[in-house]
Design an enzyme around this catalytic site. Structure first.
Site, PDB file in Angstrom:
ATOM      1  N   LYS A 244     -18.417   6.506  -0.762  1.00  0.00           N
ATOM      2  CA  LYS A 244     -17.194   5.706  -0.883  1.00  0.00           C
ATOM      3  C   LYS A 244     -17.425   4.273  -0.372  1.00  0.00           C
ATOM      4  O   LYS A 244     -17.006   3.295  -1.009  1.00  0.00           O
ATOM      5  CB  LYS A 244     -16.071   6.387  -0.094  1.00  0.00           C
ATOM      6  CG  LYS A 244     -14.820   5.555   0.066  1.00  0.00           C
ATOM      7  CD  LYS A 244     -14.193   5.180  -1.264  1.00  0.00           C
ATOM      8  CE  LYS A 244     -13.009   4.246  -1.082  1.00  0.00           C
ATOM      9  NZ  LYS A 244     -12.564   3.649  -2.336  1.00  0.00           N
TER      10      LYS A 244
ATOM     11  N   LYS B 182     -11.970  -3.752   6.848  1.00  0.00           N
ATOM     12  CA  LYS B 182     -12.469  -2.586   7.587  1.00  0.00           C
ATOM     13  C   LYS B 182     -13.619  -1.923   6.816  1.00  0.00           C
ATOM     14  O   LYS B 182     -14.682  -1.627   7.362  1.00  0.00           O
ATOM     15  CB  LYS B 182     -11.306  -1.608   7.798  1.00  0.00           C
ATOM     16  CG  LYS B 182     -11.635  -0.292   8.448  1.00  0.00           C
ATOM     17  CD  LYS B 182     -11.786   0.884   7.500  1.00  0.00           C
ATOM     18  CE  LYS B 182     -10.627   1.165   6.588  1.00  0.00           C
ATOM     19  NZ  LYS B 182     -10.740   2.381   5.778  1.00  0.00           N
TER      20      LYS B 182
HETATM   21  P1  NAD Z   1      -1.646   2.899   4.626  1.00  0.00           P
HETATM   22  O1  NAD Z   1      -1.736   1.959   5.779  1.00  0.00           O
HETATM   23  O2  NAD Z   1      -0.720   2.615   3.496  1.00  0.00           O
HETATM   24  O3  NAD Z   1      -1.267   4.376   5.184  1.00  0.00           O
HETATM   25  C1  NAD Z   1      -1.764   4.915   6.371  1.00  0.00           C
HETATM   26  C2  NAD Z   1      -0.690   5.847   6.954  1.00  0.00           C
HETATM   27  O4  NAD Z   1      -1.204   6.407   8.179  1.00  0.00           O
HETATM   28  C3  NAD Z   1       0.601   5.099   7.299  1.00  0.00           C
HETATM   29  O5  NAD Z   1       1.705   5.802   6.773  1.00  0.00           O
HETATM   30  C4  NAD Z   1       0.609   5.116   8.834  1.00  0.00           C
HETATM   31  O6  NAD Z   1       1.914   5.136   9.387  1.00  0.00           O
HETATM   32  C5  NAD Z   1      -0.157   6.395   9.125  1.00  0.00           C
HETATM   33  N1  NAD Z   1      -0.731   6.422  10.471  1.00  0.00           N
HETATM   34  C6  NAD Z   1      -1.383   5.435  11.134  1.00  0.00           C
HETATM   35  N2  NAD Z   1      -1.764   5.859  12.344  1.00  0.00           N
HETATM   36  C7  NAD Z   1      -1.347   7.140  12.462  1.00  0.00           C
HETATM   37  C8  NAD Z   1      -1.439   8.119  13.494  1.00  0.00           C
HETATM   38  N3  NAD Z   1      -2.041   7.846  14.665  1.00  0.00           N
HETATM   39  N4  NAD Z   1      -0.886   9.325  13.263  1.00  0.00           N
HETATM   40  C9  NAD Z   1      -0.261   9.610  12.102  1.00  0.00           C
HETATM   41  N5  NAD Z   1      -0.145   8.716  11.081  1.00  0.00           N
HETATM   42  C10 NAD Z   1      -0.681   7.510  11.267  1.00  0.00           C
HETATM   43  O7  NAD Z   1      -3.132   3.076   4.127  1.00  0.00           O
HETATM   44  P2  NAD Z   1      -3.601   3.604   2.684  1.00  0.00           P
HETATM   45  O8  NAD Z   1      -3.692   2.448   1.758  1.00  0.00           O
HETATM   46  O9  NAD Z   1      -2.806   4.813   2.317  1.00  0.00           O
HETATM   47  O10 NAD Z   1      -5.115   4.009   3.025  1.00  0.00           O
HETATM   48  C11 NAD Z   1      -5.434   5.198   3.713  1.00  0.00           C
HETATM   49  C12 NAD Z   1      -6.951   5.394   3.665  1.00  0.00           C
HETATM   50  O11 NAD Z   1      -7.357   5.493   2.299  1.00  0.00           O
HETATM   51  C13 NAD Z   1      -7.731   4.212   4.264  1.00  0.00           C
HETATM   52  O12 NAD Z   1      -8.871   4.707   4.925  1.00  0.00           O
HETATM   53  C14 NAD Z   1      -8.113   3.403   3.036  1.00  0.00           C
HETATM   54  O13 NAD Z   1      -9.279   2.631   3.258  1.00  0.00           O
HETATM   55  C15 NAD Z   1      -8.321   4.488   2.008  1.00  0.00           C
HETATM   56  N6  NAD Z   1      -8.129   4.101   0.598  1.00  0.00           N
HETATM   57  C16 NAD Z   1      -7.080   3.309   0.223  1.00  0.00           C
HETATM   58  C17 NAD Z   1      -6.931   2.992  -1.139  1.00  0.00           C
HETATM   59  C18 NAD Z   1      -5.770   2.135  -1.623  1.00  0.00           C
HETATM   60  O14 NAD Z   1      -5.824   1.674  -2.778  1.00  0.00           O
HETATM   61  N7  NAD Z   1      -4.730   1.908  -0.846  1.00  0.00           N
HETATM   62  C19 NAD Z   1      -7.827   3.480  -2.092  1.00  0.00           C
HETATM   63  C20 NAD Z   1      -8.861   4.326  -1.668  1.00  0.00           C
HETATM   64  C21 NAD Z   1      -9.001   4.619  -0.323  1.00  0.00           C
END
Ligand code: NAD
Length: 302
Positions: free
Chosen positions: A172, A241
């Site tokens: 990834k 990140k």
């Molecule tokens: P986001 O910030 O939208 O969501 C993260 C969620 O985690 C939030 O709802 C937040 O409140 C929650 N959170 C944070 N700390 C927490 C804790 N201690 N306990 C419980 N919940 C907690 O992020 P995202 O865009 O959904 O991305 C999530 C992961 O997926 C990341 O690692 C990102 O790199 C990866 N990712 C994102 C995408 C994208 O297009 N957004 C695509 C592929 C991968």
């Protein structure tokens, strides 16, 4: 199979809802209770802590921003690790690194708890549509057991086991590094070409018909070229990140990574200029601001 889901953001929210729609019994947790509202409406049980989301569950998925968040959820107060019972599987679908999972495996293996890393590609749109690409690292038997869950979240021909523990994280990070490098290289080319007087649509068509064509230019950048949409569903803070983790990995395996370092610096510059929450393609604006010309296609004539 009883599931737990922790981290209901841009990705985790729709992934969790797809699993509920497929009929899975589910407990959900997020630091923001509001993020669970839709899942609860669909029948999920609210869990006040990660441990509650894991108690009595067969498979618990985490979808969290950074390795630090994964660590807090697993081994912080009310952490998931202590709640996982014999035979349970913790699946980390965050874009992360193996350090936390390695420690969890050390502690949990004696208790019969299994671990998979299973990060995804396909953006928030893919999470909503259930068409993610999923890269799994871990034991083949555990992967086979969880595969029906993955097939709800992703296209079955794009759900793949890519190796042992940590291999999913690595694949990834390398995908994202190459994609961000495509963005930087493409912007530089379009800015030079258009500043020299070639119309952006003409230059794009020529590039797409050439050996220098890319999916980025053909497909992913279209939202910017057509609508000025830089994809807010993936924040610059998370992109930075990922680039930091990719460079850390290069350092760890002692491979020089000149280009990766440069791409990370461009992204950090954009984050400083446009903010943590700006979309993942906002670095394109660095060139647009420089040339004072937005990269936009002429609207198609009627
Ligand atoms: P986001 O910030 O939208 O969501 C993260 C969620 O985690 C939030 O709802 C937040 O409140 C929650 N959170 C944070 N700390 C927490 C804790 N201690 N306990 C419980 N919940 C907690 O992020 P995202 O865009 O959904 O991305 C999530 C992961 O997926 C990341 O690692 C990102 O790199 C990866 N990712 C994102 C995408 C994208 O297009 N957004 C695509 C592929 C991968």
């Amino acid at each position: 199979m009883r599931l737990g889901f922790i981290g209901l953001g841009n990705m985790g929210g729709p992934m969790c809802r797809n699993l509920l729609a497929a009929g899975y019994d589910m407990a959900v947790h997020d630091v923001r209770r509001a993020a669970a509202a839709e899942a609860e409406r669909m029948g999920a049980a609210w869990a006040a802590t990660p441990a509650e989301a894991g108690a009595g569950r067969d498979v618990v998925i985490t979808m969290l921003p950074t390795p630090q968040h994964v660590e807090t959820v697993l081994v912080g107060p009310g952490g998931l690790l202590d709640a996982l019972g014999r035979g349970a599987v913790w699946v980390d679908m965050s874009t992360s690194v193996p350090a936390v999972a390695d420690r969890v495996r050390e502690v949990a293996a004696g208790r019969g708890v299994h671990v998979l890393d299973a990060p995804v590609s396909g953006m928030a749109a893919g999470a909503r549509a259930g068409t993610l690409q999923i890269f799994v690292g871990g034991e083949p038997e555990v992967y086979e057991r969880v595969r029906p869950v993955f097939e709800v979240l992703g296209d079955s021909d794009r759900v793949m086991r890519v190796g042992g523990h940590g291999a999913g994280y690595t694949v990834k990070l390398m995908i994202n590094l190459l994609w961000f490098a495509h963005l930087v290289a493409t912007c530089e080319v379009l800015a030079i070409g258009t500043s020299s007087g070639v119309e952006v649509g003409v230059l794009r068509d020529a590039l797409l018909a050439s050996p220098a064509a890319s999916n980025f230019l053909d497909r992913d950048m279209l939202s910017v070229l057509r609508d000025g949409d830089y994809d807010d569903s993936f924040a610059l803070a998370l992109a930075c990140k990922d680039l930091g983790l990719a460079n850390d990995l290069a350092r760890e395996v002692k491979v020089p990574a000149e280009l990766a370092a440069l791409v990370e610096q461009v992204y950090r510059r954009a984050r400083r200029s446009y903010g943590d929450l700006a979309g993942e393609m906002t670095p394109i604006r660095l060139w647009e601001d420089l040339t004072e010309v937005p990269l936009r296609l002429e609207p198609q004539g009627v």
